[in-house]
Design a protein around this motif. Structure first.
Motif, mmCIF file in Angstrom:
data_model
loop_
_atom_site.group_PDB
_atom_site.id
_atom_site.type_symbol
_atom_site.label_atom_id
_atom_site.label_comp_id
_atom_site.label_asym_id
_atom_site.label_seq_id
_atom_site.Cartn_x
_atom_site.Cartn_y
_atom_site.Cartn_z
ATOM 1 N N TYR A 78 0.822 -1.213 0.000
ATOM 2 C CA TYR A 78 0.000 0.000 0.000
ATOM 3 C C TYR A 78 0.855 1.260 0.000
ATOM 4 C CZ TYR A 78 -3.013 3.667 1.860
ATOM 5 O OH TYR A 78 -3.664 4.848 2.060
ATOM 6 N N LEU A 79 1.809 1.339 0.931
ATOM 7 C CA LEU A 79 2.606 2.554 1.059
ATOM 8 C C LEU A 79 3.532 2.774 -0.133
ATOM 9 C CD1 LEU A 79 3.506 2.483 4.856
ATOM 10 C CD2 LEU A 79 1.900 4.004 3.688
ATOM 11 N N LEU A 80 4.091 1.706 -0.670
ATOM 12 C CA LEU A 80 4.979 1.873 -1.823
ATOM 13 C C LEU A 80 4.221 2.494 -2.992
ATOM 14 C CD1 LEU A 80 7.801 1.439 -2.970
ATOM 15 C CD2 LEU A 80 7.070 -0.848 -3.709
ATOM 16 N N SER A 81 2.988 2.061 -3.215
ATOM 17 C CA SER A 81 2.198 2.624 -4.317
ATOM 18 C C SER A 81 1.854 4.083 -4.065
ATOM 19 C CB SER A 81 0.925 1.800 -4.520
ATOM 20 O OG SER A 81 0.021 1.991 -3.465
ATOM 21 N N VAL A 82 1.524 4.426 -2.823
ATOM 22 C CA VAL A 82 1.192 5.815 -2.480
ATOM 23 C C VAL A 82 2.403 6.724 -2.684
ATOM 24 C CG1 VAL A 82 0.635 7.356 -0.561
ATOM 25 C CG2 VAL A 82 -0.684 5.262 -0.893
ATOM 26 N N TYR A 83 3.551 6.326 -2.148
ATOM 27 C CA TYR A 83 4.752 7.145 -2.249
ATOM 28 C C TYR A 83 5.206 7.285 -3.698
ATOM 29 C CZ TYR A 83 5.544 7.282 2.815
ATOM 30 O OH TYR A 83 5.428 7.521 4.145
ATOM 31 N N TYR A 84 5.101 6.184 -4.431
ATOM 32 C CA TYR A 84 5.540 6.216 -5.818
ATOM 33 C C TYR A 84 4.629 7.110 -6.650
ATOM 34 C CZ TYR A 84 7.204 4.477 -10.342
ATOM 35 O OH TYR A 84 7.729 4.382 -11.609
ATOM 36 N N ALA A 85 3.317 7.045 -6.407
ATOM 37 C CA ALA A 85 2.372 7.890 -7.136
ATOM 38 C C ALA A 85 2.650 9.368 -6.875
ATOM 39 C CB ALA A 85 0.938 7.542 -6.745
ATOM 40 N N ILE A 86 2.869 9.714 -5.621
ATOM 41 C CA ILE A 86 3.152 11.110 -5.271
ATOM 42 C C ILE A 86 4.488 11.540 -5.862
ATOM 43 C CG2 ILE A 86 3.707 12.636 -3.330
ATOM 44 C CD1 ILE A 86 1.544 11.218 -1.726
ATOM 45 N N GLN A 87 5.461 10.628 -5.871
ATOM 46 C CA GLN A 87 6.762 10.924 -6.476
ATOM 47 C C GLN A 87 6.624 11.179 -7.975
ATOM 48 O OE1 GLN A 87 10.321 8.637 -5.118
ATOM 49 N NE2 GLN A 87 10.590 8.137 -7.263
ATOM 50 N N LEU A 88 5.653 10.503 -8.609
ATOM 51 C CA LEU A 88 5.403 10.695 -10.042
ATOM 52 C C LEU A 88 4.662 11.982 -10.348
ATOM 53 C CD1 LEU A 88 4.369 7.058 -11.039
ATOM 54 C CD2 LEU A 88 6.469 8.250 -11.716
ATOM 55 N N GLY A 89 4.139 12.640 -9.312
ATOM 56 C CA GLY A 89 3.472 13.925 -9.516
ATOM 57 C C GLY A 89 1.990 13.944 -9.239
ATOM 58 N N VAL A 90 1.394 12.809 -8.888
ATOM 59 C CA VAL A 90 -0.024 12.786 -8.532
ATOM 60 C C VAL A 90 -0.198 13.548 -7.216
ATOM 61 C CG1 VAL A 90 -2.008 11.318 -8.004
ATOM 62 C CG2 VAL A 90 -0.298 10.559 -9.668
ATOM 63 N N SER A 91 -1.173 14.428 -7.131
ATOM 64 C CA SER A 91 -1.345 15.238 -5.928
ATOM 65 C C SER A 91 -1.736 14.370 -4.745
ATOM 66 C CB SER A 91 -2.416 16.315 -6.148
ATOM 67 O OG SER A 91 -3.706 15.752 -6.203
ATOM 68 N N SER A 92 -1.431 14.838 -3.557
ATOM 69 C CA SER A 92 -1.728 14.062 -2.347
ATOM 70 C C SER A 92 -3.229 13.867 -2.174
ATOM 71 C CB SER A 92 -1.130 14.762 -1.118
ATOM 72 O OG SER A 92 -1.632 16.086 -0.998
ATOM 73 N N GLY A 93 -4.032 14.892 -2.501
ATOM 74 C CA GLY A 93 -5.476 14.777 -2.363
ATOM 75 C C GLY A 93 -6.062 13.754 -3.317
ATOM 76 N N THR A 94 -5.591 13.755 -4.561
ATOM 77 C CA THR A 94 -6.087 12.776 -5.533
ATOM 78 C C THR A 94 -5.677 11.366 -5.146
ATOM 79 O OG1 THR A 94 -5.992 14.414 -7.308
ATOM 80 C CG2 THR A 94 -6.028 12.102 -7.959
ATOM 81 N N THR A 95 -4.451 11.206 -4.675
ATOM 82 C CA THR A 95 -4.001 9.886 -4.222
ATOM 83 C C THR A 95 -4.874 9.391 -3.081
ATOM 84 O OG1 THR A 95 -1.724 10.458 -4.807
ATOM 85 C CG2 THR A 95 -2.032 8.582 -3.353
ATOM 86 N N ALA A 96 -5.203 10.290 -2.161
ATOM 87 C CA ALA A 96 -6.057 9.908 -1.031
ATOM 88 C C ALA A 96 -7.443 9.493 -1.497
ATOM 89 C CB ALA A 96 -6.153 11.070 -0.048
ATOM 90 N N LEU A 97 -7.991 10.211 -2.480
ATOM 91 C CA LEU A 97 -9.339 9.895 -2.938
ATOM 92 C C LEU A 97 -9.363 8.602 -3.755
ATOM 93 C CD1 LEU A 97 -12.215 10.836 -2.799
ATOM 94 C CD2 LEU A 97 -11.883 12.117 -4.896
#
Length: 313
Positions: A78-97
């Protein structure tokens, strides 16, 4: 007490997305995750050795093995996907949703896996939540334009599926493990996995920047002890539905937090999607309440409620 636990869970879990965003600018995702969990695992294992074996009494190798898998799914994957998505530029709010779409998947799987009744009202709320996710994701993608690859928005979905799988695996267990023991096993599992990934990628050495350690300390205290601990506590007290509907609340909190701290986009379309997600929370919660009064012919409880079963000792 229930309302306070829910509010604390939402704030602590949302803080993880903010900490990931702050840490993304200081080091690679695997570096940040390695140093988040390696010292934490050492402390937890030392505390377990000193405090005695009360929380570990009765655990079998099968129980430990199950918790290792649960930790690998619910924490590492779970966390690896979240961190990687944010590192790629996906906003934190969109990742959360995007992660908040868990109720839809959990609701779809609750029937065949847990043999539990899912009401029409709940299905309406779950699909409404998915519409909110789509609205915010499209708004974020439009704001990012060519700066973020389209497939980056699929990465958080992988983390969501990983967490859902862990939730159902834990829900089917006949011998619940004490939260302290479970947290220790999960963090030790994550420490091993993330350390192996960081070493393999040549990213094990932490940066000298003090902001890296500030972000790491933030992630250890709030999301790990607060968010992750409360996740399993609420899961055991109130069931999967309670936890997963609270996930819809992560996005509004994280989106506002990210806009204020990092200047992430927050326009009319984003606000609309978040409102739709909040409406889904209300609908699913009411569906949860009404489904409990349905006849027992369907199944005991409602979507996500843990079935009653004998506990092996």
């Amino acid at each position: 007490m229930k309302a306070l636990l829910s509010a604390a869970f939402v704030l602590c879990w949302s803080s993880g997305f903010i900490g990931a965003k702050a840490g993304a600018g200081t080091a690679d995702a695997t570096t940040l995750l390695m140093w988040r969990f390696l010292p934490l695992a050492v402390v937890l294992l030392a505390a377990a050795a000193v405090s005695g074996a009360a929380a570990w009494r009765g655990l079998t190798r099968r129980d430990v093995g199950r918790q290792i898998v649960v930790g690998a799914l619910s924490q590492s994957g779970y966390l690896l996907s979240v961190y990687y998505a944010i590192q790629l530029g996906v906003s934190s709010g969109t990742t959360a949703l995007i992660d908040g779409v868990q109720p839809l998947v959990a609701g779809a799987l609750a029937g065949p896996l847990l043999r539990q009744y899912v009401s029409r009202r709940q299905w309406l709320g779950l699909w409404l939540g998915l519409a909110g996710v789509a609205t915010v994701t499209l708004a974020d993608a439009a704001a990012a334009k060519a700066d973020v690859a389209w497939w980056a928005y699929l990465v958080p979905f992988l983390g969501m599926l990983s967490l859902v799988a862990a939730t159902f695996l834990e829900g089917r267990s006949r011998a619940p493990v004490a939260p302290r023991a479970a947290l220790t096993i999960h963090c030790a599992t994550s420490a091993v996995l993330f350390s192996a990934l960081a070493v393999a990628a040549g990213a094990a050495a932490p940066p000298a920047d003090s902001s890296f350690w500030v972000a790491t300390a933030w992630l250890v205290v709030l999301p790990t002890f607060g968010g992750y601990g409360l996740y399993w506590l609420i899961l055991r007290r109130s069931g999967i539905t309670e936890v997963n509907t609270l996930m819809f609340l992560m996005a509004p909190v994280t989106a506002v937090w990210g806009a204020l701290v990092f200047g992430e986009p927050f326009g009319v379309q984003t606000a609309l999607g978040l409102v739709v997600g909040l409406a889904a929370v209300v609908i699913v919660r009411r569906g949860n309440g009404t489904s409990r009064s349905r006849p027992a012919r369907s199944s005991p409880g409602s979507v996500g409620q843990r079935p009653t079963c004998p506990r092996a000792r």
